[in-house]
Design a protein around this motif. Structure first.
Motif, PDB file in Angstrom:
ATOM      1  N   VAL A   2      50.665  41.379  40.799  1.00  0.00           N
ATOM      2  CA  VAL A   2      49.772  42.386  40.549  1.00  0.00           C
ATOM      3  C   VAL A   2      48.450  42.082  40.763  1.00  0.00           C
ATOM      4  CG1 VAL A   2      48.892  43.932  38.635  1.00  0.00           C
ATOM      5  CG2 VAL A   2      51.147  43.600  39.248  1.00  0.00           C
ATOM      6  N   GLN A   3      47.230  42.662  41.559  1.00  0.00           N
ATOM      7  CA  GLN A   3      46.208  42.199  41.690  1.00  0.00           C
ATOM      8  C   GLN A   3      45.065  43.408  41.281  1.00  0.00           C
ATOM      9  OE1 GLN A   3      45.577  40.936  45.666  1.00  0.00           O
ATOM     10  NE2 GLN A   3      45.548  38.676  44.715  1.00  0.00           N
ATOM     11  N   LEU A   4      44.148  43.177  40.505  1.00  0.00           N
ATOM     12  CA  LEU A   4      43.211  44.021  39.912  1.00  0.00           C
ATOM     13  C   LEU A   4      41.794  43.422  40.274  1.00  0.00           C
ATOM     14  CD1 LEU A   4      44.774  45.229  36.755  1.00  0.00           C
ATOM     15  CD2 LEU A   4      44.538  46.780  38.853  1.00  0.00           C
ATOM     16  N   ALA A  24      43.340  47.676  43.706  1.00  0.00           N
ATOM     17  CA  ALA A  24      44.457  47.350  43.100  1.00  0.00           C
ATOM     18  C   ALA A  24      45.879  47.214  44.181  1.00  0.00           C
ATOM     19  CB  ALA A  24      44.874  48.367  42.232  1.00  0.00           C
ATOM     20  N   SER A  25      46.621  46.500  43.659  1.00  0.00           N
ATOM     21  CA  SER A  25      47.778  46.300  44.430  1.00  0.00           C
ATOM     22  C   SER A  25      48.498  47.636  44.767  1.00  0.00           C
ATOM     23  CB  SER A  25      48.937  45.451  43.577  1.00  0.00           C
ATOM     24  OG  SER A  25      48.219  44.109  43.457  1.00  0.00           O
ATOM     25  N   ARG A  26      48.944  47.812  45.746  1.00  0.00           N
ATOM     26  CA  ARG A  26      49.555  49.198  46.017  1.00  0.00           C
ATOM     27  C   ARG A  26      50.901  49.269  45.156  1.00  0.00           C
ATOM     28  NH1 ARG A  26      47.774  52.024  50.171  1.00  0.00           N
ATOM     29  NH2 ARG A  26      46.409  51.097  52.023  1.00  0.00           N
ATOM     30  N   CYS A  95      39.616  47.594  35.013  1.00  0.00           N
ATOM     31  CA  CYS A  95      40.614  48.398  35.571  1.00  0.00           C
ATOM     32  C   CYS A  95      42.079  48.018  34.886  1.00  0.00           C
ATOM     33  CB  CYS A  95      40.139  48.947  36.745  1.00  0.00           C
ATOM     34  SG  CYS A  95      40.813  47.528  37.919  1.00  0.00           S
ATOM     35  N   ASN A  96      42.812  48.863  34.860  1.00  0.00           N
ATOM     36  CA  ASN A  96      44.164  48.480  34.642  1.00  0.00           C
ATOM     37  C   ASN A  96      45.149  49.732  34.893  1.00  0.00           C
ATOM     38  OD1 ASN A  96      46.655  47.372  34.226  1.00  0.00           O
ATOM     39  ND2 ASN A  96      45.908  46.358  32.361  1.00  0.00           N
ATOM     40  N   TRP A 104      45.185  41.775  33.407  1.00  0.00           N
ATOM     41  CA  TRP A 104      43.650  42.215  33.510  1.00  0.00           C
ATOM     42  C   TRP A 104      42.929  41.488  34.556  1.00  0.00           C
ATOM     43  CZ3 TRP A 104      41.927  46.520  30.932  1.00  0.00           C
ATOM     44  CH2 TRP A 104      42.913  46.973  29.934  1.00  0.00           C
ATOM     45  N   GLY A 105      41.966  42.253  35.532  1.00  0.00           N
ATOM     46  CA  GLY A 105      41.292  41.627  36.378  1.00  0.00           C
ATOM     47  C   GLY A 105      40.335  40.773  35.527  1.00  0.00           C
ATOM     48  N   GLN A 106      39.115  40.096  36.506  1.00  0.00           N
ATOM     49  CA  GLN A 106      38.079  39.284  35.920  1.00  0.00           C
ATOM     50  C   GLN A 106      36.903  40.365  35.138  1.00  0.00           C
ATOM     51  OE1 GLN A 106      38.366  39.998  39.034  1.00  0.00           O
ATOM     52  NE2 GLN A 106      36.133  40.854  39.618  1.00  0.00           N
ATOM     53  N   GLY A 107      36.923  41.478  35.637  1.00  0.00           N
ATOM     54  CA  GLY A 107      36.135  42.456  35.047  1.00  0.00           C
ATOM     55  C   GLY A 107      34.708  42.384  35.935  1.00  0.00           C
TER      56      GLY A 107
END
Length: 114
Positions: A2-4, A24-26, A95-96, A104-107
């Protein structure tokens, strides 16, 4: 995996605008409602906005009327257009998926200041 990846933050004066992006990852983008959250210094992370796969949106009262959430399915990207920004919008924005996944991403930092 998962990537955000959030982007688009910056320093803006009160009343200004920013457009945040979340790539985001598909694997999650095509299935889940996507949400925007923010965390200000010393505060808990809070919900900002969400958008369903069918593009139905929901907003926190604090941003309603000032923010618009949209999505580009071809790019697996969710956007948050923020207008009439206020100093209290200063926070790191994330985002999530909803329900939230464990990653969670790095924001992206949004700072509203004159």
């Amino acid at each position: 995996q998962v990537q955000l990846v959030e982007s688009g933050g910056g320093l803006v004066q009160p009343g200004g605008s920013l457009r945040l992006s979340c790539a985001a990852s598909r694997t999650i983008f095509n299935v889940y409602t996507m949400g925007w959250y923010r965390q200000a210094p010393g505060k808990q992370r809070e919900f900002v906005a969400s958008i369903t796969v069918g593009s139905n949106t929901n907003y926190a009262d604090s941003v309603k009327g000032r923010c618009t959430c949209s999505r580009d399915n071809a790019k697996s990207t969710v956007y948050l257009q923020m207008n009439n920004l206020k100093p209290e919008d200063t926070a790191v924005y994330y985002c999530n998926r909803i329900p939230n996944g464990p990653f969670w991403g790095q924001g992206t930092q949004v700072t509203v200041s004159s």
